[in-house]
Design an enzyme around this catalytic site. Structure first.
Site, PDB file in Angstrom:
ATOM      1  CG  ASP A  39      33.631  42.590  41.438  1.00 23.27           C
ATOM      2  OD1 ASP A  39      33.527  43.792  41.169  1.00 23.27           O
ATOM      3  OD2 ASP A  39      34.675  42.069  41.892  1.00 23.27           O
ATOM      4  CE1 TYR A  67      32.477  42.084  49.234  1.00 17.66           C
ATOM      5  CE2 TYR A  67      33.642  43.191  51.022  1.00 17.66           C
ATOM      6  CZ  TYR A  67      32.917  43.249  49.847  1.00 17.66           C
ATOM      7  OH  TYR A  67      32.640  44.462  49.276  1.00 17.66           O
ATOM      8  CG  ASP A  81      37.053  37.151  38.884  1.00 21.28           C
ATOM      9  OD1 ASP A  81      37.455  36.832  37.746  1.00 21.28           O
ATOM     10  OD2 ASP A  81      36.171  38.024  39.063  1.00 21.28           O
ATOM     11  NE  ARG A 172      37.685  41.405  41.634  1.00 19.84           N
ATOM     12  CZ  ARG A 172      37.909  42.298  40.667  1.00 19.84           C
ATOM     13  NH1 ARG A 172      38.604  41.960  39.596  1.00 19.84           N
ATOM     14  NH2 ARG A 172      37.442  43.524  40.763  1.00 19.84           N
TER      15      ARG A 172
END
Length: 298
Positions: A39, A67, A81, A172
């Site tokens: 992203d 992550y 986000d 997300r």
């Protein structure tokens, strides 16, 4: 011919395609790609494949990923986000204990609905292009695996977690689902991919430094093609079989095996092969050859 894998730490705010462009310029070659979009608002490990190493992209994409994400509780954005606009708020206060209890329910195999703001294509169109036009379409649930979630920090309304997961996992969406499980809302504030397979962000080159590094020094940072294929069992044959293997000829082997294997002729990596049985004899049959004649004169 130049080939290999470059471990790049993509900075927040630049696209994965931009990183590919930077590597092309630095190395002066066109055959460069990445192994799955990271992203725009995320940072971290973005494996770049160069030359014939582009053929291992599919294998790199299947690697497990790690992550680290900071999330904000009590609000939801349209993009899930911090880049999006807040579309809902909640006044519910959540304790550290409640957060851990909810977080742990997402370990194991779970189902996710991909977010509209994602690079996933439906009927040839990227979801984020549709989302920007105000169009929302139905997305199918997908099964992914979350191997582990660790809480690194908690100070309501902020929390920082580390997630180890399979390919295709949307952090997300995971954060949004955790918020829903808690009876509140949540969105990703910061997201960093710290590992892809065996590539760690601690060993990565910062994307902003790619054009500052001399080409000869950049080449020293390349991982060999077979680095991406270490999950496959290794079989080493005598060097005399190199030409046979490169030309796709069957080579008789003593052992029988059922899985795809990494094939070497001496120290030279040839590619991936499989077992071929005929008249009670066992042969090695090359399925994908990565060796190039330019590597050595044969």
């Amino acid at each position: 011919m130049l080939k290999g894998i470059l471990n790049v730490n993509k900075e927040k705010g630049i696209s994965s395609a931009r990183v590919v462009s930077l590597v092309r310029r630095a190395l002066g070659m066109k055959k460069v790609g990445h192994t799955g979009t990271l992203d725009l608002e995320a940072s971290g490990v973005l494996p770049i494949v160069i030359g014939k190493a582009t053929r291992v992209s599919d294998y790199m994409m299947t690697k497990d990923k790690v992550y680290e994400t900071e999330l904000i509780l009590g609000a939801k954005t349209d993009t899930l986000d911090a880049a999006g606009k807040i579309i809902a708020k909640s006044d519910k206060v959540v304790s550290r204990y409640e957060f851990i209890e909810a977080m742990n329910t997402f370990k194991g195999e779970i189902e996710q609905i991909p977010p509209m703001y994602s690079a996933l294509k439906v009927n040839g169109k990227k979801l984020y292009d549709l989302a920007r036009d105000g169009i929302e379409i139905e997305r199918k649930r997908r099964k992914v695996k979350v191997y582990d979630i660790d809480l690194l920090d908690f100070a309501f309304p902020q929390a920082t977690i580390r997630v180890t997961c399979s390919k295709g996992t949307y952090i997300r969406t995971l954060v949004d689902d955790i918020g829903e499980k808690l009876g509140t809302l949540a969105y990703v504030n910061e997201l960093k991919r710290v590992r892809v397979g065996d590539l760690d962000v601690k060993d990565a080159i910062n994307s902003e430094d790619i054009l500052k590094i001399a080409k000869k020094d950049l080449l020293k940072k390349l991982y060999p093609v077979d680095f991406a294929l270490k999950d496959f069992e290794k079989i080493v044959l005598d060097k005399k079989y190199l030409e046979n293997l490169v030309n796709g000829q069957l080579v008789e082997v003593a052992d029988r095996f059922d899985k795809t294997v990494r094939v070497y002729a001496g120290e030279d990596f040839i590619g991936l092969g499989e077992n071929y049985k005929e008249n009670d004899k066992s042969f090695l049959k090359m399925e994908k050859v990565f060796y190039e004649r330019e590597d050595k004169n044969i």
